[in-house]
Design a protein around this motif. Structure first.
Motif, PDB file in Angstrom:
ATOM      1  N   GLU A  22       0.826  -1.210   0.000  1.00 22.65           N
ATOM      2  CA  GLU A  22       0.000   0.000   0.000  1.00 22.65           C
ATOM      3  C   GLU A  22       0.859   1.259   0.000  1.00 22.65           C
ATOM      4  O   GLU A  22       0.562   2.221  -0.700  1.00 22.65           O
ATOM      5  N   GLU A  23       1.922   1.244   0.789  1.00 16.79           N
ATOM      6  CA  GLU A  23       2.835   2.391   0.813  1.00 16.79           C
ATOM      7  C   GLU A  23       3.523   2.557  -0.535  1.00 16.79           C
ATOM      8  O   GLU A  23       3.680   3.680  -1.019  1.00 16.79           O
ATOM      9  N   LEU A  24       3.932   1.454  -1.127  1.00 18.75           N
ATOM     10  CA  LEU A  24       4.572   1.503  -2.438  1.00 18.75           C
ATOM     11  C   LEU A  24       3.636   2.137  -3.456  1.00 18.75           C
ATOM     12  O   LEU A  24       4.034   3.047  -4.199  1.00 18.75           O
ATOM     13  N   GLU A  25       2.397   1.700  -3.480  1.00 16.99           N
ATOM     14  CA  GLU A  25       1.424   2.253  -4.428  1.00 16.99           C
ATOM     15  C   GLU A  25       1.172   3.732  -4.155  1.00 16.99           C
ATOM     16  O   GLU A  25       1.034   4.522  -5.090  1.00 16.99           O
ATOM     17  N   LYS A  26       1.152   4.123  -2.896  1.00 20.49           N
ATOM     18  CA  LYS A  26       0.969   5.533  -2.548  1.00 20.49           C
ATOM     19  C   LYS A  26       2.114   6.387  -3.107  1.00 20.49           C
ATOM     20  O   LYS A  26       1.896   7.432  -3.714  1.00 20.49           O
ATOM     21  N   TYR A  27       3.344   5.909  -2.937  1.00 20.33           N
ATOM     22  CA  TYR A  27       4.502   6.658  -3.435  1.00 20.33           C
ATOM     23  C   TYR A  27       4.518   6.722  -4.960  1.00 20.33           C
ATOM     24  O   TYR A  27       4.883   7.749  -5.549  1.00 20.33           O
ATOM     25  N   ILE A  28       4.119   5.651  -5.610  1.00 17.28           N
ATOM     26  CA  ILE A  28       4.066   5.667  -7.071  1.00 17.28           C
ATOM     27  C   ILE A  28       3.009   6.661  -7.544  1.00 17.28           C
ATOM     28  O   ILE A  28       3.241   7.410  -8.500  1.00 17.28           O
ATOM     29  N   LEU A  29       1.869   6.713  -6.875  1.00 16.13           N
ATOM     30  CA  LEU A  29       0.829   7.680  -7.255  1.00 16.13           C
ATOM     31  C   LEU A  29       1.292   9.117  -7.039  1.00 16.13           C
ATOM     32  O   LEU A  29       0.998   9.992  -7.855  1.00 16.13           O
ATOM     33  N   ILE A  30       2.021   9.354  -5.962  1.00 17.42           N
ATOM     34  CA  ILE A  30       2.586  10.687  -5.728  1.00 17.42           C
ATOM     35  C   ILE A  30       3.507  11.059  -6.887  1.00 17.42           C
ATOM     36  O   ILE A  30       3.472  12.179  -7.395  1.00 17.42           O
ATOM     37  N   GLU A  31       4.318  10.088  -7.303  1.00 14.19           N
ATOM     38  CA  GLU A  31       5.227  10.323  -8.429  1.00 14.19           C
ATOM     39  C   GLU A  31       4.458  10.581  -9.724  1.00 14.19           C
ATOM     40  O   GLU A  31       4.748  11.533 -10.460  1.00 14.19           O
ATOM     41  N   LEU A  32       3.469   9.742 -10.009  1.00 17.72           N
ATOM     42  CA  LEU A  32       2.710   9.897 -11.252  1.00 17.72           C
ATOM     43  C   LEU A  32       1.933  11.210 -11.297  1.00 17.72           C
ATOM     44  O   LEU A  32       1.767  11.798 -12.366  1.00 17.72           O
ATOM     45  N   ASN A  33       1.471  11.659 -10.143  1.00 16.87           N
ATOM     46  CA  ASN A  33       0.733  12.928 -10.081  1.00 16.87           C
ATOM     47  C   ASN A  33       1.659  14.128  -9.958  1.00 16.87           C
ATOM     48  O   ASN A  33       1.199  15.264  -9.914  1.00 16.87           O
ATOM     49  N   ASP A  34       2.958  13.873  -9.883  1.00 15.59           N
ATOM     50  CA  ASP A  34       3.976  14.925  -9.800  1.00 15.59           C
ATOM     51  C   ASP A  34       3.703  15.871  -8.634  1.00 15.59           C
ATOM     52  O   ASP A  34       3.894  17.075  -8.730  1.00 15.59           O
ATOM     53  N   GLU A  35       3.255  15.300  -7.519  1.00 12.14           N
ATOM     54  CA  GLU A  35       2.828  16.089  -6.369  1.00 12.14           C
ATOM     55  C   GLU A  35       3.955  16.830  -5.666  1.00 12.14           C
ATOM     56  O   GLU A  35       3.696  17.790  -4.939  1.00 12.14           O
ATOM     57  N   LEU A  36       5.181  16.420  -5.864  1.00 14.21           N
ATOM     58  CA  LEU A  36       6.300  17.068  -5.183  1.00 14.21           C
ATOM     59  C   LEU A  36       6.907  18.192  -6.011  1.00 14.21           C
ATOM     60  O   LEU A  36       7.928  18.756  -5.638  1.00 14.21           O
ATOM     61  N   THR A  37       6.271  18.526  -7.106  1.00 17.78           N
ATOM     62  CA  THR A  37       6.725  19.589  -7.993  1.00 17.78           C
ATOM     63  C   THR A  37       5.750  20.760  -7.885  1.00 17.78           C
ATOM     64  O   THR A  37       4.562  20.568  -7.670  1.00 17.78           O
ATOM     65  N   HIS A  38       6.264  21.959  -8.051  1.00 17.56           N
ATOM     66  CA  HIS A  38       5.399  23.136  -8.010  1.00 17.56           C
ATOM     67  C   HIS A  38       4.319  23.002  -9.086  1.00 17.56           C
ATOM     68  O   HIS A  38       4.613  22.575 -10.211  1.00 17.56           O
ATOM     69  N   PRO A  39       3.077  23.364  -8.761  1.00 12.53           N
ATOM     70  CA  PRO A  39       1.963  23.171  -9.708  1.00 12.53           C
ATOM     71  C   PRO A  39       2.178  23.754 -11.100  1.00 12.53           C
ATOM     72  O   PRO A  39       1.701  23.196 -12.079  1.00 12.53           O
ATOM     73  N   ARG A  40       2.884  24.855 -11.216  1.00 14.65           N
ATOM     74  CA  ARG A  40       3.060  25.479 -12.531  1.00 14.65           C
ATOM     75  C   ARG A  40       4.003  24.714 -13.444  1.00 14.65           C
ATOM     76  O   ARG A  40       3.998  24.934 -14.655  1.00 14.65           O
ATOM     77  N   VAL A  41       4.817  23.848 -12.880  1.00 12.99           N
ATOM     78  CA  VAL A  41       5.776  23.115 -13.721  1.00 12.99           C
ATOM     79  C   VAL A  41       5.543  21.600 -13.710  1.00 12.99           C
ATOM     80  O   VAL A  41       6.379  20.846 -14.204  1.00 12.99           O
ATOM     81  N   ARG A  42       4.417  21.189 -13.161  1.00 11.95           N
ATOM     82  CA  ARG A  42       4.106  19.762 -13.130  1.00 11.95           C
ATOM     83  C   ARG A  42       3.903  19.206 -14.528  1.00 11.95           C
ATOM     84  O   ARG A  42       3.374  19.873 -15.405  1.00 11.95           O
ATOM     85  N   LYS A  43       4.306  17.951 -14.684  1.00 14.51           N
ATOM     86  CA  LYS A  43       4.075  17.236 -15.929  1.00 14.51           C
ATOM     87  C   LYS A  43       2.767  16.464 -15.795  1.00 14.51           C
ATOM     88  O   LYS A  43       2.313  16.183 -14.692  1.00 14.51           O
ATOM     89  N   SER A  44       2.206  16.097 -16.922  1.00 14.97           N
ATOM     90  CA  SER A  44       0.967  15.320 -16.895  1.00 14.97           C
ATOM     91  C   SER A  44       1.259  13.906 -16.400  1.00 14.97           C
ATOM     92  O   SER A  44       2.409  13.446 -16.426  1.00 14.97           O
ATOM     93  N   LYS A  45       0.215  13.222 -15.980  1.00 12.65           N
ATOM     94  CA  LYS A  45       0.371  11.847 -15.518  1.00 12.65           C
ATOM     95  C   LYS A  45       0.943  10.969 -16.627  1.00 12.65           C
ATOM     96  O   LYS A  45       1.776  10.107 -16.384  1.00 12.65           O
TER      97      LYS A  45
END
Length: 81
Positions: A22-45
Motif C-alpha cells: 500500500e505504501e509503495l502504491e501511494k509513493y508511485i501515485l505521488i510520483e505519477l501525479n507529480d505532487e512534489l513539484t510546483h503546480p506550474r511546472v508539473r508534468k501530466s500523468k
C-alpha cells in the motif's frame, strides 16, 4: 516489488521507508501525479508514466522486475484516471 522500487530509486530516502504494498502504491501515485513539484511546472500523468517506464527499461533490474514494476505503474495510472 518494494525491493525493485528501491533499486530503481537508490537515492530516494522515502523509498527506504516503504514497508508495505500500500505504501509503495501511494509513493508511485505521488510520483505519477507529480505532487512534489510546483503546480506550474508539473508534468501530466502520462508524461510521468512515460518517464518512469523509460527509467525502468533502462535500469539494471532483471526482466521480471522490470515487467512487474512497469505493470504496477501502468495499473495505477489507469486506475486513477
Amino acid at each position: 516489488m518494494i525491493g525493485s522500487y528501491r533499486k530503481l530509486w537508490p537515492q530516494r530516502a522515502s523509498a527506504e521507508n516503504i514497508t508495505t504494498q500500500e505504501e509503495l502504491e501511494k509513493y508511485i501515485l505521488i510520483e505519477l501525479n507529480d505532487e512534489l513539484t510546483h503546480p506550474r511546472v508539473r508534468k501530466s500523468k502520462q508524461q510521468k508514466l512515460e518517464l518512469a517506464l523509460e527509467r525502468i527499461e533502462q535500469s539494471d533490474l532483471s526482466e521480471s522486475e522490470k515487467y512487474g514494476l512497469a505493470a504496477l505503474y501502468k495499473r495505477l495510472a489507469a486506475e486513477k484516471e
